[in-house]
Design a protein around this motif. Structure first.
Motif, PDB file in Angstrom:
ATOM      1  N   ARG A  84      -2.431 -10.458  63.027  1.00 43.07           N
ATOM      2  CA  ARG A  84      -1.356 -11.069  63.794  1.00 43.07           C
ATOM      3  C   ARG A  84      -1.983 -11.919  64.882  1.00 43.07           C
ATOM      4  O   ARG A  84      -2.966 -11.518  65.516  1.00 43.07           O
ATOM      5  CB  ARG A  84      -0.496  -9.965  64.406  1.00 43.07           C
ATOM      6  N   THR A  86      -2.456 -13.709  68.408  1.00 46.39           N
ATOM      7  CA  THR A  86      -2.110 -13.493  69.814  1.00 46.39           C
ATOM      8  C   THR A  86      -1.731 -14.841  70.436  1.00 46.39           C
ATOM      9  O   THR A  86      -1.814 -15.881  69.790  1.00 46.39           O
ATOM     10  CB  THR A  86      -3.327 -12.954  70.594  1.00 46.39           C
ATOM     11  N   GLU A  88      -3.467 -16.330  72.375  1.00 46.43           N
ATOM     12  CA  GLU A  88      -4.710 -17.102  72.430  1.00 46.43           C
ATOM     13  C   GLU A  88      -5.043 -17.719  71.078  1.00 46.43           C
ATOM     14  O   GLU A  88      -6.105 -18.315  70.901  1.00 46.43           O
ATOM     15  CB  GLU A  88      -5.890 -16.193  72.804  1.00 46.43           C
ATOM     16  N   ILE A  92      -5.736 -11.030  65.216  1.00 43.99           N
ATOM     17  CA  ILE A  92      -6.132  -9.628  65.449  1.00 43.99           C
ATOM     18  C   ILE A  92      -5.701  -8.794  64.234  1.00 43.99           C
ATOM     19  O   ILE A  92      -4.517  -8.746  63.907  1.00 43.99           O
ATOM     20  CB  ILE A  92      -5.458  -9.053  66.710  1.00 43.99           C
ATOM     21  N   PRO A  93      -6.656  -8.141  63.567  1.00 40.29           N
ATOM     22  CA  PRO A  93      -6.305  -7.354  62.375  1.00 40.29           C
ATOM     23  C   PRO A  93      -5.458  -6.132  62.730  1.00 40.29           C
ATOM     24  O   PRO A  93      -5.683  -5.497  63.747  1.00 40.29           O
ATOM     25  CB  PRO A  93      -7.671  -6.882  61.845  1.00 40.29           C
ATOM     26  N   PHE A  94      -4.475  -5.839  61.894  1.00 34.72           N
ATOM     27  CA  PHE A  94      -3.717  -4.598  62.130  1.00 34.72           C
ATOM     28  C   PHE A  94      -3.493  -3.801  60.854  1.00 34.72           C
ATOM     29  O   PHE A  94      -3.046  -2.677  60.903  1.00 34.72           O
ATOM     30  CB  PHE A  94      -2.387  -4.880  62.850  1.00 34.72           C
ATOM     31  N   CYS A 286     -14.471 -12.757  83.887  1.00 34.68           N
ATOM     32  CA  CYS A 286     -13.241 -13.429  83.459  1.00 34.68           C
ATOM     33  C   CYS A 286     -12.082 -12.433  83.451  1.00 34.68           C
ATOM     34  O   CYS A 286     -11.004 -12.717  82.934  1.00 34.68           O
ATOM     35  CB  CYS A 286     -13.409 -14.093  82.098  1.00 34.68           C
ATOM     36  N   ALA A 287     -12.327 -11.247  84.018  1.00 40.13           N
ATOM     37  CA  ALA A 287     -11.227 -10.304  84.220  1.00 40.13           C
ATOM     38  C   ALA A 287     -10.718 -10.420  85.650  1.00 40.13           C
ATOM     39  O   ALA A 287      -9.537 -10.224  85.907  1.00 40.13           O
ATOM     40  CB  ALA A 287     -11.692  -8.881  83.955  1.00 40.13           C
ATOM     41  N   HIS A 324     -10.583 -17.635  78.680  1.00 38.62           N
ATOM     42  CA  HIS A 324      -9.299 -17.375  78.016  1.00 38.62           C
ATOM     43  C   HIS A 324      -8.165 -18.028  78.797  1.00 38.62           C
ATOM     44  O   HIS A 324      -8.383 -18.595  79.882  1.00 38.62           O
ATOM     45  CB  HIS A 324      -9.085 -15.869  77.848  1.00 38.62           C
TER      46      HIS A 324
END
Lengths: 350, 212
Positions: A84, A86, A88, A92-94, A286-287, A324
């Motif tokens: 799916r 994001t 960004e 992302i694998p689910f 970057c957080a 990001h």
């Protein structure tokens, strides 16, 4: 010292030597590009900011996907699992591709030689070859096996209950990635960026014993193969890798990213412990600072990273993951400016 | 005679077959489900949590222990439900909007269930409105918000704000967790507690409802 090209800068740093200045490159999210250079592409931004390299990942630029549910942004990736997207635009694998050994018995790998996979690389080579480092993402065998192939739970379970399954998966995925690497290098890749997390904030995902048994052998094969072509490799993993950093370095990687500050990894300590063995790539946060700090805070943090890890070369100053969409464009510019301000060799920071 | 210490050890070792067989034997011997949970599963999970904290166990070991607990709970849950209220309380959990990671959340669920919580899982990419609707309709003691991505952390704050606006904030305790989160950030956004990983989540949840 004579002025180096971006490519020379990156390759020199990866040999743990001193370039003319501390090199820098990043993946940059569209929203940040828009805030800096409206309407520009990532490649335009690389040129505009005179970045020393251009980096992209295989997941987004050389894997195929078919739409499963457009509204939910769900696609089936080339390995057979569901991903799916994001905000960004990262898939992302689910849902994993392989649920049982029987699935694996009948599995047919995608073809790494399909020409379309290399279209973006060819464009980048045409525009930047020889001037800026062309840094090509190669998903780590552990990350690929865990995230896309068996799924986190299936992979971790098999590590304990069915290690032969992991060996089979590793061998299969290696055959694809080695071929992919060969093709990328033949087309002009300068550096391989082997992405895939091995650790959480607190500690590695698996024990040292499991890291040695399942994680490092395939990484070493990727690195040795790239080295046989004279191409250096940067290993990316978030998280606290103190308990296994030596195992990662023993694979022969040339660079290590990002020396995760969120996980308590101090780049000065890393420099002291292994800065002579591997090029440190990181680690402006970057957080925090790049997202919510002031430009001056970013400038000071960047200076501090260079002060702690730049001595003698062997540093590529980067963010602690990527630029990001939450990063303030002005803060990223402040970081790039600070690298130019404080990163000229010989350093004069103390 | 079933020794519940053996069940604890089956959990610690991730021995799914033994956990199933021992739980079945304990029920057949007439032991109350609550006692099997209290003296079998919970001590086993506590040891798993301790081993994780001490650096002996990592994610693979947590997963196989979780498998053993899941097998035991499959047998115990019907009996536990017959007993009325859940052992510890009702827990609502989800990964915040924009984030679709669920490994951390699922480990938390495994630890909570194994410790006697009835858990409702809203899944991933859960909007503040969905959390509010579930809190409004259910009878939960705690809501757990998971965020694995730095960029989705603000959505945990938005969820807490939405609970306040809907007049639901006082109805539940809010726990937050996930790789990039910290206790300081949790306090800043008005959460009641922070848990850094699955094993600690069960402990923190028990503390929040005064059952530690």
């Amino acid at each position: 010292m004579r002025k180096m090209s971006g490519l020379e800068r990156v390759l020199t740093a990866l040999k743990c030597k001193e370039p003319d200045r501390v090199p820098h490159f990043e993946r940059v999210a569209k929203r940040v590009i828009e805030g800096i250079l409206p309407g520009a592409s990532y490649e335009d931004l690389v040129e505009y900011l005179d970045l020393d390299g251009i980096r992209f990942i295989d997941r987004t630029h050389s894997w195929s996907y078919e739409v499963v549910d457009e509204a939910r942004r769900v696609k089936r990736d080339q390995w057979g699992g569901l991903v799916r997207y994001t905000t960004e635009d990262n898939p992302i694998p689910f849902e994993p591709a392989i649920r049982s050994e029987k699935d694996l018995d009948n599995y047919v790998l995608p073809d790494p030689d399909e020409e379309w996979r290399y279209e973006y690389l060819k464009q980048v080579v045409k525009r930047f070859k020889g001037e800026r480092a062309i840094v090509v993402g190669v998903t780590d065998i552990f990350a690929l096996g865990r995230e896309n192939f068996l799924g986190d739970v299936g992979y971790f379970r098999a590590m304990v209950k069915n290690p032969d399954l992991i060996d089979r998966v590793n061998e299969l995925l290696l055959s694809y990635q080695l071929r992919y690497i060969k093709n990328c290098i033949e087309l002009g890749a300068d550096v391989l960026w082997i992405n895939g997390d091995w650790a959480m904030t607190e500690k590695p995902m698996v024990s040292r014993q499991f890291a040695q048994r399942f994680l490092t052998p395939p990484l070493q094969k990727l690195v040795e193969y790239a080295h046989s072509w004279g191409v250096p490799c940067i290993k990316h993993t978030d998280g606290n890798i103190w308990p296994i950093y030596d195992l990662i370095l023993d694979t022969g990687v040339d660079g290590l990213h990002p020396i995760d500050p969120m996980a308590g990894m101090d780049i000065g300590e890393a420099k002291a412990k292994f800065g002579d063995r591997v090029c440190l790539c990181g680690n402006v946060s970057c957080a925090f600072s790049l997202v919510s700090g002031t430009e001056e805070e970013v400038r000071q943090e960047t200076k501090e990273v260079i002060r702690k890890a730049g001595r003698g070369g062997g540093l590529i100053c980067m963010s602690s993951n990527s630029i990001h969409s939450g990063v303030k464009p002005a803060n990223y510019l402040a970081m790039v400016k600070a690298i130019r301000e404080f990163g000229q060799y010989p350093l004069a920071l103390d | 005679m079933v020794n519940l210490e053996d069940l604890s050890q089956a959990v610690v070792k991730g021995d799914v077959e033994a956990a199933f067989a021992l739980t079945k034997a304990a029920l057949e011997a007439g032991l109350p489900a609550g006692e099997i949970l209290d003296r079998g599963l919970i001590p086993g999970l506590k040891e798993v949590g301790d081993l994780f904290e001490e650096g002996e166990y990592y994610l693979p070991e947590l997963i196989v222990s979780g498998d053993a607990v899941a097998q035991a709970l499959e047998l115990l849950e019907p009996a536990l439900r017959q007993g009325g209220e859940p052992h510890m309380g009702k827990y609502l959990i989800g990964t915040v909007q924009g984030d679709i990671h669920d490994l951390g959340k699922n480990i938390v669920i495994m630890m909570l269930k194994g410790n006697g919580w009835e858990v409702t899982d809203l899944g991933v990419d859960v909007s503040p409105e969905e959390f509010c609707a579930a809190v409004s309709e259910g009878d939960f003691q705690i809501v757990g918000l998971s965020s694995l991505l730095t960029m989705t952390m603000p959505n945990a704050a938005r969820t807490i704000e939405a609970l306040k606006k809907a007049g639901l904030r006082e109805k539940v305790k809010v726990m937050v967790g996930g790789a990039p989160t910290t206790p300081e950030w949790a306090a800043q956004i008005g959460a009641d507690a922070h848990a850094k990983d699955g094993p600690s989540a069960a402990r923190v949840a028990a503390e929040l409802v005064g059952k530690s």
